[in-house]
Motif scaffolding. Sequence first.
Motif, PDB file in Angstrom:
ATOM      1  N   MET A   1      28.848  53.591  16.257  1.00 11.26           N
ATOM      2  CA  MET A   1      27.779  52.605  16.398  1.00 11.26           C
ATOM      3  C   MET A   1      26.527  53.099  15.691  1.00 11.26           C
ATOM      4  N   THR A   2      25.778  52.167  15.125  1.00 14.77           N
ATOM      5  CA  THR A   2      24.527  52.498  14.478  1.00 14.77           C
ATOM      6  C   THR A   2      23.554  51.348  14.727  1.00 14.77           C
ATOM      7  N   HIS A   3      22.342  51.469  14.213  1.00 10.24           N
ATOM      8  CA  HIS A   3      21.320  50.431  14.418  1.00 10.24           C
ATOM      9  C   HIS A   3      20.873  49.851  13.077  1.00 10.24           C
ATOM     10  N   ALA A   4      20.508  48.571  13.118  1.00  4.60           N
ATOM     11  CA  ALA A   4      20.023  47.891  11.929  1.00  4.60           C
ATOM     12  C   ALA A   4      19.070  46.778  12.344  1.00  4.60           C
ATOM     13  N   ILE A   5      18.202  46.400  11.423  1.00  9.97           N
ATOM     14  CA  ILE A   5      17.354  45.224  11.594  1.00  9.97           C
ATOM     15  C   ILE A   5      18.119  44.007  11.087  1.00  9.97           C
ATOM     16  N   ARG A   6      18.211  42.970  11.932  1.00 11.21           N
ATOM     17  CA  ARG A   6      18.876  41.733  11.555  1.00 11.21           C
ATOM     18  C   ARG A   6      18.020  40.541  12.012  1.00 11.21           C
ATOM     19  N   PHE A   7      18.312  39.369  11.454  1.00 12.26           N
ATOM     20  CA  PHE A   7      17.628  38.170  11.939  1.00 12.26           C
ATOM     21  C   PHE A   7      18.617  37.017  12.001  1.00 12.26           C
ATOM     22  N   HIS A   8      18.446  36.188  13.055  1.00  9.42           N
ATOM     23  CA  HIS A   8      19.356  35.080  13.330  1.00  9.42           C
ATOM     24  C   HIS A   8      18.742  33.726  13.002  1.00  9.42           C
ATOM     25  N   ARG A   9      17.458  33.710  12.719  1.00  8.01           N
ATOM     26  CA  ARG A   9      16.774  32.494  12.287  1.00  8.01           C
ATOM     27  C   ARG A   9      15.627  32.917  11.379  1.00  8.01           C
ATOM     28  N   THR A  10      15.193  32.018  10.517  1.00  7.75           N
ATOM     29  CA  THR A  10      14.091  32.339   9.618  1.00  7.75           C
ATOM     30  C   THR A  10      12.758  32.096  10.319  1.00  7.75           C
ATOM     31  N   GLY A  11      11.728  32.744   9.800  1.00  7.90           N
ATOM     32  CA  GLY A  11      10.402  32.584  10.391  1.00  7.90           C
ATOM     33  C   GLY A  11       9.522  33.773  10.105  1.00  7.90           C
ATOM     34  N   GLY A  12       8.592  34.033  11.028  1.00  6.57           N
ATOM     35  CA  GLY A  12       7.653  35.135  10.883  1.00  6.57           C
ATOM     36  C   GLY A  12       8.307  36.466  11.192  1.00  6.57           C
ATOM     37  N   PRO A  13       7.524  37.546  11.141  1.00  7.67           N
ATOM     38  CA  PRO A  13       8.070  38.875  11.403  1.00  7.67           C
ATOM     39  C   PRO A  13       8.766  39.009  12.751  1.00  7.67           C
ATOM     40  N   GLU A  14       8.396  38.155  13.699  1.00  6.59           N
ATOM     41  CA  GLU A  14       8.973  38.258  15.041  1.00  6.59           C
ATOM     42  C   GLU A  14      10.476  37.978  15.064  1.00  6.59           C
ATOM     43  N   VAL A  15      11.038  37.390  14.003  1.00 10.20           N
ATOM     44  CA  VAL A  15      12.474  37.101  14.013  1.00 10.20           C
ATOM     45  C   VAL A  15      13.312  38.355  13.733  1.00 10.20           C
ATOM     46  N   LEU A  16      12.684  39.418  13.276  1.00  2.71           N
ATOM     47  CA  LEU A  16      13.414  40.651  12.972  1.00  2.71           C
ATOM     48  C   LEU A  16      13.774  41.368  14.261  1.00  2.71           C
ATOM     49  N   GLN A 306       6.295  44.975  12.232  1.00  3.72           N
ATOM     50  CA  GLN A 306       4.885  45.310  12.007  1.00  3.72           C
ATOM     51  C   GLN A 306       4.623  45.611  10.538  1.00  3.72           C
ATOM     52  N   ALA A 307       5.572  46.259   9.899  1.00  2.57           N
ATOM     53  CA  ALA A 307       5.425  46.521   8.472  1.00  2.57           C
ATOM     54  C   ALA A 307       5.318  45.213   7.694  1.00  2.57           C
ATOM     55  N   HIS A 308       6.093  44.219   8.063  1.00  2.00           N
ATOM     56  CA  HIS A 308       6.016  42.909   7.409  1.00  2.00           C
ATOM     57  C   HIS A 308       4.657  42.260   7.663  1.00  2.00           C
ATOM     58  N   ARG A 309       4.162  42.366   8.888  1.00  2.00           N
ATOM     59  CA  ARG A 309       2.845  41.782   9.194  1.00  2.00           C
ATOM     60  C   ARG A 309       1.771  42.398   8.300  1.00  2.00           C
TER      61      ARG A 309
END
Length: 324
Positions: A1-16, A306-309
Motif C-alpha cells: 500500500m502507498t499514498h497518492a493525491i487523487r480527485f473524484h470531481r473537478t473544482g478548487g484545491p479542496e477536491v484533492l 495548499q500548494a495549489h492555493r
Amino acid sequence: MTHAIRFHRTGGPEVLQWETVDLPPPAAGEVRLRHHAVGLNFIDTYHRSGLYPLPLPSGIGLEAAGVVEAVGEGVDAFAPGDRVAYTSGPLGAYAEARNIEARHLVRLPENISFEQGAAMMLQGITAHYLLHATYPVKAGETILVHAAAGGVGSILVQWAKLLGATVIGTVGNEEKAVRARALGCDHVIVYSREDFVGRVREITAGEGVAVVYDSVGRDTFLHSIASLRRRGTMVSYGNATGPVAPFDCALLQKSGSIFVTRPGLFDYIATRDELCERSAALFEVVGSGRLRVEINQRYALSDAAQAHRDLEARKTTGSTILLP
C-alpha cells in the motif's frame, strides 16, 4: 500500500484528496518508482479544475524524480537503484510511489539532486523547446517574457541571456521585480502599475520585440500581440488567467503580419530521441552552473491542496516541489 493525491470531481484545491492506493508489481515495460520529490506546475491546476478534462477519478501531476525499485518484464534500460526523472506519461506524479512505463524516464545525473530533477523537468524542457524550437532566439534580439519570476519564466530569462538576447520581463509586484532583475532581465515591467505595451515600445525605440513568451493567457494576449515587431512571433503557452478568447485573424495582419503559435510540451518530446536530447541539454546547462533552478517553496505531498492555493494566488516564485 502507498499514498497518492487523487480527485473524484473537478473544482478548487479542496477536491484533492490524500488516499491509500494499491500498487501492484510493475507490468511488462514498466518500472516501480519511489518518488523522492514531485514537481508542481500550473498545468496541474488545469487538470484539477477541469479546464483540461480528464476521466474521473484521476491521479494528478506530470513530473517527479526518484529511485527505481523494481522493473517489469522486458525492461533492460533501467535497474533497481537507478536515479531517474520524468515529465511525461499518464498523470499520477503526486504519489509516494508509482508504476510508470520505462520509456518515459531519463537517467538523473549524479550532479543533479532529486529536488532539482523534480523541479525542472517540465519547466526546463519547456524553456528549451520554446527558445530553441518554437522560436529559435538569436543573439542581439529583444524578447518579452511574461511571469519572469515564475517557474518557466525564471528559466527562460536565464537561458535567453545565455543565448545573447536582451530580455524584458513582466512581473506582478516589486518583490518579483527584484527577483527578475537578479535572474538577468535587462528591463523589468511591473504590469500591475505600468502599461507594458507602452514600456516595450519605449524600450525598443518603437520597434517592438521579436517574440513574446506568454503563459498568462486571456489577460495579456492582445497586449502581447501589440508589443511585437513586424512579423514578430506570439508564443502563447499557458492560461494562468484563463483561456484566450476567440479573435479575428485579420488582427494579425493589421498588427504587422504577426505569427501566433500555441505549443505544447508533449509535441516537442514526442519521440524518445527528442526527450533524451532536450533533457540532456537541460542537465548540461544546470549541471555546469550556468543556469540556476531555484526551489523557493517546498510542501509535504499531503499538503498539495495548499500548494495549489498558493500557486493560483501568485504567492510563489521560481519552482515549487512536493515532498513525499
